[in-house]
Design a protein around this motif. Sequence first.
Motif, mmCIF file in Angstrom:
data_model
loop_
_atom_site.group_PDB
_atom_site.id
_atom_site.type_symbol
_atom_site.label_atom_id
_atom_site.label_comp_id
_atom_site.label_asym_id
_atom_site.label_seq_id
_atom_site.Cartn_x
_atom_site.Cartn_y
_atom_site.Cartn_z
ATOM 1 N N ASN A 1 -21.085 -52.265 -21.303
ATOM 2 C CA ASN A 1 -19.604 -52.182 -21.511
ATOM 3 C C ASN A 1 -18.595 -53.318 -20.708
ATOM 4 O OD1 ASN A 1 -19.954 -50.318 -23.165
ATOM 5 N ND2 ASN A 1 -19.327 -48.509 -21.624
ATOM 6 N N ARG A 2 -19.414 -53.505 -19.332
ATOM 7 C CA ARG A 2 -18.759 -54.471 -18.423
ATOM 8 C C ARG A 2 -18.850 -55.757 -19.168
ATOM 9 N NH1 ARG A 2 -21.598 -53.527 -13.704
ATOM 10 N NH2 ARG A 2 -21.319 -51.305 -13.791
ATOM 11 N N ARG A 3 -20.161 -56.168 -19.674
ATOM 12 C CA ARG A 3 -20.506 -57.469 -20.202
ATOM 13 C C ARG A 3 -19.268 -57.713 -21.329
ATOM 14 N NH1 ARG A 3 -25.872 -57.522 -21.816
ATOM 15 N NH2 ARG A 3 -26.209 -56.128 -20.412
ATOM 16 N N THR A 4 -19.261 -56.735 -22.226
ATOM 17 C CA THR A 4 -18.620 -56.694 -23.381
ATOM 18 C C THR A 4 -16.948 -56.951 -23.066
ATOM 19 O OG1 THR A 4 -20.004 -55.397 -24.424
ATOM 20 C CG2 THR A 4 -17.640 -55.613 -25.615
ATOM 21 N N SER A 5 -16.476 -56.204 -21.954
ATOM 22 C CA SER A 5 -15.327 -56.036 -21.578
ATOM 23 C C SER A 5 -14.894 -57.708 -21.035
ATOM 24 C CB SER A 5 -15.024 -55.065 -20.604
ATOM 25 O OG SER A 5 -13.679 -55.319 -19.851
ATOM 26 N N SER A 6 -15.866 -58.243 -20.154
ATOM 27 C CA SER A 6 -15.768 -59.446 -19.407
ATOM 28 C C SER A 6 -15.606 -60.605 -20.511
ATOM 29 C CB SER A 6 -17.005 -59.653 -18.640
ATOM 30 O OG SER A 6 -16.954 -60.918 -18.064
ATOM 31 N N SER A 7 -16.642 -60.513 -21.490
ATOM 32 C CA SER A 7 -16.721 -61.575 -22.676
ATOM 33 C C SER A 7 -15.217 -61.417 -23.348
ATOM 34 C CB SER A 7 -17.756 -61.201 -23.624
ATOM 35 O OG SER A 7 -17.667 -60.248 -24.271
ATOM 36 N N ARG A 8 -14.767 -60.247 -23.560
ATOM 37 C CA ARG A 8 -13.385 -60.170 -24.386
ATOM 38 C C ARG A 8 -12.498 -60.606 -23.655
ATOM 39 N NH1 ARG A 8 -8.979 -57.421 -24.596
ATOM 40 N NH2 ARG A 8 -7.867 -56.791 -26.771
ATOM 41 N N HIS A 9 -12.432 -60.501 -22.162
ATOM 42 C CA HIS A 9 -11.345 -60.733 -21.262
ATOM 43 C C HIS A 9 -11.289 -62.362 -21.199
ATOM 44 C CE1 HIS A 9 -8.498 -60.579 -17.574
ATOM 45 N NE2 HIS A 9 -9.378 -61.728 -17.251
ATOM 46 N N LEU A 10 -12.401 -62.876 -21.237
ATOM 47 C CA LEU A 10 -12.531 -64.515 -21.543
ATOM 48 C C LEU A 10 -12.134 -65.044 -22.647
ATOM 49 C CD1 LEU A 10 -15.884 -64.974 -19.545
ATOM 50 C CD2 LEU A 10 -13.731 -65.243 -18.532
ATOM 51 N N ARG A 11 -12.423 -64.202 -23.703
ATOM 52 C CA ARG A 11 -11.993 -64.722 -25.003
ATOM 53 C C ARG A 11 -10.531 -64.432 -25.068
ATOM 54 N NH1 ARG A 11 -15.337 -61.751 -27.402
ATOM 55 N NH2 ARG A 11 -13.981 -59.921 -27.818
ATOM 56 N N VAL A 12 -9.745 -63.639 -24.541
ATOM 57 C CA VAL A 12 -8.385 -63.512 -24.830
ATOM 58 C C VAL A 12 -7.731 -64.522 -23.857
ATOM 59 C CG1 VAL A 12 -6.492 -62.068 -23.977
ATOM 60 C CG2 VAL A 12 -8.492 -60.985 -25.337
ATOM 61 N N GLN A 13 -8.431 -64.685 -22.665
ATOM 62 C CA GLN A 13 -7.737 -65.577 -21.913
ATOM 63 C C GLN A 13 -7.864 -67.100 -22.189
ATOM 64 O OE1 GLN A 13 -8.561 -65.522 -17.509
ATOM 65 N NE2 GLN A 13 -9.782 -67.581 -17.922
ATOM 66 N N SER A 14 -9.032 -67.347 -23.026
ATOM 67 C CA SER A 14 -8.870 -68.695 -23.616
ATOM 68 C C SER A 14 -8.180 -68.928 -24.752
ATOM 69 C CB SER A 14 -10.687 -68.702 -24.341
ATOM 70 O OG SER A 14 -10.548 -70.050 -25.097
ATOM 71 N N HIS A 15 -7.703 -67.876 -25.621
ATOM 72 C CA HIS A 15 -6.991 -67.712 -26.764
ATOM 73 C C HIS A 15 -5.521 -67.856 -26.251
ATOM 74 C CE1 HIS A 15 -9.665 -67.188 -29.915
ATOM 75 N NE2 HIS A 15 -10.023 -66.238 -29.502
ATOM 76 N N LEU A 16 -5.029 -67.214 -25.232
ATOM 77 C CA LEU A 16 -3.776 -67.396 -24.505
ATOM 78 C C LEU A 16 -3.409 -68.817 -23.956
ATOM 79 C CD1 LEU A 16 -3.670 -63.860 -22.506
ATOM 80 C CD2 LEU A 16 -2.211 -64.604 -24.434
#
Length: 120
Positions: free
Chosen positions: A6-21
């Motif tokens: 869950n942490r890995r998934t959450s972390s990858s999602r966070h990085l993906r959102v940050q990249s899109h932003l």
Amino acid sequence: MSSSRNRRTSSSRHLRVQSHLSQEVSRTFRGELSDPRLEGVALTSFELSPDGRLVRIGYTVTPEAAAAGLRPLQAALEGASGYLRSQLAEHLDLKRVPQLRFIYIGVSEHTSGAAEEGES
């Protein structure tokens, strides 16, 4: 075991959102803002807070822009943040659009004119 996944998934999602932003803010900043006070400003860093409520955007300025004063420039960035957030809301599928905070990093070493002269 599932908590690390869950942490890995959450972390990858966070990085993906940050990249899109980051991509969307950069695109809008370069292509749609027409405030002359923002000439000479370059966005250099982008950090989404862990809770997703705040984005810290680092920026540098050309020596010419710094000589004109940072206060008007900071006011222009604050004024542009509402428009930038509205564009983020329109183009990205987010529950909540984060607040944008611009952080002055310093004066850039090279101006675009100097780089072009060096290439000739």
